[in-house]
Design a protein around this motif. Structure first.
Motif, PDB file in Angstrom:
ATOM      1  N   TYR A 171       0.709  -1.213   0.073  1.00  0.00           N
ATOM      2  CA  TYR A 171       0.074  -0.007   0.009  1.00  0.00           C
ATOM      3  C   TYR A 171       1.046   1.335   0.012  1.00  0.00           C
ATOM      4  O   TYR A 171       1.944   1.324   0.641  1.00  0.00           O
ATOM      5  CB  TYR A 171      -0.854  -0.021   1.241  1.00  0.00           C
ATOM      6  CG  TYR A 171      -2.256  -0.909   1.071  1.00  0.00           C
ATOM      7  CD1 TYR A 171      -3.350  -0.488   0.267  1.00  0.00           C
ATOM      8  CD2 TYR A 171      -2.180  -2.236   1.292  1.00  0.00           C
ATOM      9  CE1 TYR A 171      -4.299  -1.197   0.262  1.00  0.00           C
ATOM     10  CE2 TYR A 171      -3.182  -3.162   0.968  1.00  0.00           C
ATOM     11  CZ  TYR A 171      -4.232  -2.593   0.513  1.00  0.00           C
ATOM     12  OH  TYR A 171      -5.271  -3.465   0.340  1.00  0.00           O
ATOM     13  N   THR A 172       0.659   2.177  -1.020  1.00  0.00           N
ATOM     14  CA  THR A 172       1.624   3.198  -1.187  1.00  0.00           C
ATOM     15  C   THR A 172       1.506   4.077   0.081  1.00  0.00           C
ATOM     16  O   THR A 172       2.836   4.792   0.335  1.00  0.00           O
ATOM     17  CB  THR A 172       0.888   4.159  -2.252  1.00  0.00           C
ATOM     18  OG1 THR A 172       0.771   3.155  -3.630  1.00  0.00           O
ATOM     19  CG2 THR A 172       1.679   5.355  -2.707  1.00  0.00           C
ATOM     20  N   ASN A 173       0.332   4.374   0.812  1.00  0.00           N
ATOM     21  CA  ASN A 173       0.498   5.509   1.922  1.00  0.00           C
ATOM     22  C   ASN A 173       0.992   4.562   3.000  1.00  0.00           C
ATOM     23  O   ASN A 173       1.268   5.517   4.168  1.00  0.00           O
ATOM     24  CB  ASN A 173      -0.988   6.077   2.101  1.00  0.00           C
ATOM     25  CG  ASN A 173      -1.575   5.014   2.730  1.00  0.00           C
ATOM     26  OD1 ASN A 173      -1.578   3.697   2.737  1.00  0.00           O
ATOM     27  ND2 ASN A 173      -2.905   5.446   3.375  1.00  0.00           N
ATOM     28  N   LEU A 174       1.530   3.417   3.199  1.00  0.00           N
ATOM     29  CA  LEU A 174       2.133   2.848   4.414  1.00  0.00           C
ATOM     30  C   LEU A 174       3.552   2.993   4.071  1.00  0.00           C
ATOM     31  O   LEU A 174       4.326   2.547   4.974  1.00  0.00           O
ATOM     32  CB  LEU A 174       1.657   1.414   4.422  1.00  0.00           C
ATOM     33  CG  LEU A 174       0.167   1.182   4.842  1.00  0.00           C
ATOM     34  CD1 LEU A 174      -0.172  -0.136   4.976  1.00  0.00           C
ATOM     35  CD2 LEU A 174      -0.316   2.103   5.953  1.00  0.00           C
ATOM     36  N   ALA A 175       4.252   3.083   2.864  1.00  0.00           N
ATOM     37  CA  ALA A 175       5.224   3.151   2.451  1.00  0.00           C
ATOM     38  C   ALA A 175       6.157   1.865   3.119  1.00  0.00           C
ATOM     39  O   ALA A 175       7.267   1.950   3.780  1.00  0.00           O
ATOM     40  CB  ALA A 175       6.098   4.446   3.226  1.00  0.00           C
ATOM     41  N   ASP A 176       5.499   0.624   2.989  1.00  0.00           N
ATOM     42  CA  ASP A 176       6.489  -0.420   3.373  1.00  0.00           C
ATOM     43  C   ASP A 176       7.606  -0.703   2.456  1.00  0.00           C
ATOM     44  O   ASP A 176       7.558  -0.567   1.237  1.00  0.00           O
ATOM     45  CB  ASP A 176       5.539  -1.724   3.331  1.00  0.00           C
ATOM     46  CG  ASP A 176       4.399  -1.466   4.378  1.00  0.00           C
ATOM     47  OD1 ASP A 176       4.636  -1.152   5.358  1.00  0.00           O
ATOM     48  OD2 ASP A 176       3.076  -1.990   4.123  1.00  0.00           O
ATOM     49  N   VAL A 188      -6.443   2.112   4.820  1.00  0.00           N
ATOM     50  CA  VAL A 188      -7.556   3.045   4.915  1.00  0.00           C
ATOM     51  C   VAL A 188      -7.590   3.872   6.115  1.00  0.00           C
ATOM     52  O   VAL A 188      -8.215   5.037   6.000  1.00  0.00           O
ATOM     53  CB  VAL A 188      -8.938   2.100   4.803  1.00  0.00           C
ATOM     54  CG1 VAL A 188     -10.075   2.787   5.156  1.00  0.00           C
ATOM     55  CG2 VAL A 188      -8.899   1.431   3.410  1.00  0.00           C
ATOM     56  N   LEU A 189      -7.222   3.306   7.239  1.00  0.00           N
ATOM     57  CA  LEU A 189      -7.468   4.160   8.666  1.00  0.00           C
ATOM     58  C   LEU A 189      -6.403   5.207   8.489  1.00  0.00           C
ATOM     59  O   LEU A 189      -6.768   6.278   8.823  1.00  0.00           O
ATOM     60  CB  LEU A 189      -7.192   3.053   9.697  1.00  0.00           C
ATOM     61  CG  LEU A 189      -7.241   3.672  11.110  1.00  0.00           C
ATOM     62  CD1 LEU A 189      -8.723   4.170  11.259  1.00  0.00           C
ATOM     63  CD2 LEU A 189      -6.966   2.729  12.410  1.00  0.00           C
ATOM     64  N   HIS A 190      -5.188   4.875   7.927  1.00  0.00           N
ATOM     65  CA  HIS A 190      -4.186   5.985   7.888  1.00  0.00           C
ATOM     66  C   HIS A 190      -4.563   7.262   6.881  1.00  0.00           C
ATOM     67  O   HIS A 190      -4.578   8.319   7.109  1.00  0.00           O
ATOM     68  CB  HIS A 190      -3.090   5.423   7.277  1.00  0.00           C
ATOM     69  CG  HIS A 190      -1.740   6.340   7.012  1.00  0.00           C
ATOM     70  ND1 HIS A 190      -1.651   7.066   6.238  1.00  0.00           N
ATOM     71  CD2 HIS A 190      -0.790   6.649   7.964  1.00  0.00           C
ATOM     72  CE1 HIS A 190      -0.645   7.975   6.287  1.00  0.00           C
ATOM     73  NE2 HIS A 190      -0.012   7.786   7.452  1.00  0.00           N
ATOM     74  N   ALA A 191      -5.299   6.670   5.792  1.00  0.00           N
ATOM     75  CA  ALA A 191      -5.907   7.854   5.026  1.00  0.00           C
ATOM     76  C   ALA A 191      -7.112   8.631   5.479  1.00  0.00           C
ATOM     77  O   ALA A 191      -7.058  10.109   5.329  1.00  0.00           O
ATOM     78  CB  ALA A 191      -6.407   7.120   3.603  1.00  0.00           C
ATOM     79  N   CYS A 192      -8.012   7.977   6.211  1.00  0.00           N
ATOM     80  CA  CYS A 192      -9.007   8.787   6.849  1.00  0.00           C
ATOM     81  C   CYS A 192      -8.518   9.786   8.009  1.00  0.00           C
ATOM     82  O   CYS A 192      -8.814  10.833   7.907  1.00  0.00           O
ATOM     83  CB  CYS A 192     -10.042   7.851   7.543  1.00  0.00           C
ATOM     84  SG  CYS A 192     -10.690   6.745   6.429  1.00  0.00           S
TER      85      CYS A 192
END
Length: 317
Positions: A150-155, A212-216
């Motif tokens: 997932y892009t926004n988690l930057a794993d 999803v939680l991070h984006a919210c």
């Protein structure tokens, strides 16, 4: 000469910790594993295991031999690659691990495409989420793995593998057609527009749920969660029956019931990158290279950017 198959059992015992786990991994009984380990001790003339009651531990010599086993397997795999490089046509078994939502759009057509292009290749598919798939890859139980990040988690890229990007799979908001958020179908939806309605989402300890939680939270709110589950088809069924929105990957929302609509999400970072993972330099093998080529041809052309491989060697950052 030490038996390589027994060495692999010792290596897997070092990685998984119990004879039962090793037995499950290899599809044999725990007593069969124990017997092979005892034979390895006999042929090595070395005490490799410490048995205390029902528990078993590797001795320092056992740990060292388990580490050396990796070098042995690397050498054997390198020799096999050299032999295969002389083949005029890719042939033999090819083992692929794939996450559930990639089975229908990518893994299933891959089998037919490989059969048409390379009749000598026999594809074996194992369903596995990325963490397990990478573990199977590093244990050499599969040759390739379809994974996502997932892009926004930057794993980071997992240690010991290289990844080849196929395409970017954006997340979409799936809502009932009678939901207010369905009014502007086709236009991007701001997550904040769903801040005051109950949600369906994956658990927070899963990659999708965390993304999803991070984006919210980045959008300034915490979603009101009504239902949690990890199966995308179940999420869609809950959305259709209860009217609550769900945000999930577009690849998982291709076949929706007529009562639902998928709207793109305005946050471009809320997406997952679909990748093929291989062991370092394994992409040069003819069979794996052929599989990579076919998978690239199956990936959606609108989002496939032709990115090359990204490596993460053990010990790197």
């Amino acid at each position: 000469m030490l038996d390589v198959r027994r060495l692999v059992l010792l290596r897997d015992l070092a990685a998984h910790g119990t004879v039962t786990a090793v037995a499950e991994l290899h599809g044999v009984t725990p007593s069969a594993v124990s017997q092979q380990l005892r034979l390895l001790e006999e042929e090595s003339h070395t005490r490799l295991l410490e048995r205390t009651g029902r528990s078993i531990y590797l001795t320092p010599a056992g740990h060292r031999l388990a580490e050396d086993t990796e070098h042995v397997i690397d050498a054997l795999e390198r020799a096999q690659r050299h032999l295969r490089s002389h083949a005029t046509e890719p042939a033999g078994p090819l083992h692929l691990a794939a996450f559930p939502s990639a089975l229908a759009p990518l893994a299933a057509p891959l089998g037919r495409a490989l059969e048409d292009a390379h009749p000598g290749l026999v594809l074996h598919i194992t369903e596995a989420e990325p963490e397990l798939a990478v573990r199977l890859l590093l244990q050499r139980r599969v040759d390739l793995a379809l994974v996502y990040r997932y892009t926004n988690l930057a794993d980071p890229v997992p240690l010991g593998v290289e990844t080849h990007q196929l395409h970017v799979d954006p997340l979409v908001a799936v809502v009932r057609r009678d939901h207010p958020a369905a009014a502007a179908e086709g236009s991007p939806l701001a997550l904040r527009d769903l801040a005051h309605t109950p949600w369906i989402t994956a658990r927070a300890d899963t990659a999708c749920g965390a993304a999803v939680l991070h984006a919210c939270r980045s959008a300034g709110f915490t979603p009101q969660i009504q239902h949690t589950c990890s199966d995308f088809n179940a999420m869609i069924a809950l959305a259709a029956s209860g009217g609550h929105p769900v945000v999930l990957p577009r690849m998982a929302a291709v076949h929706l019931p007529p009562t639902l609509v998928a709207r793109p999400v305005a946050d471009p970072a809320l997406a997952r990158t679909i990748e093929i993972a291989t062991r370092i330099d394994a992409g040069h093998e003819p069979a794996i290279g052929a599989c990579l080529d076919v998978l690239r041809s199956l990936a959606p052309s609108s989002t496939h950017d032709g990115a090359g491989a990204t490596s993460h060697l053990p010990g790197g950052r």
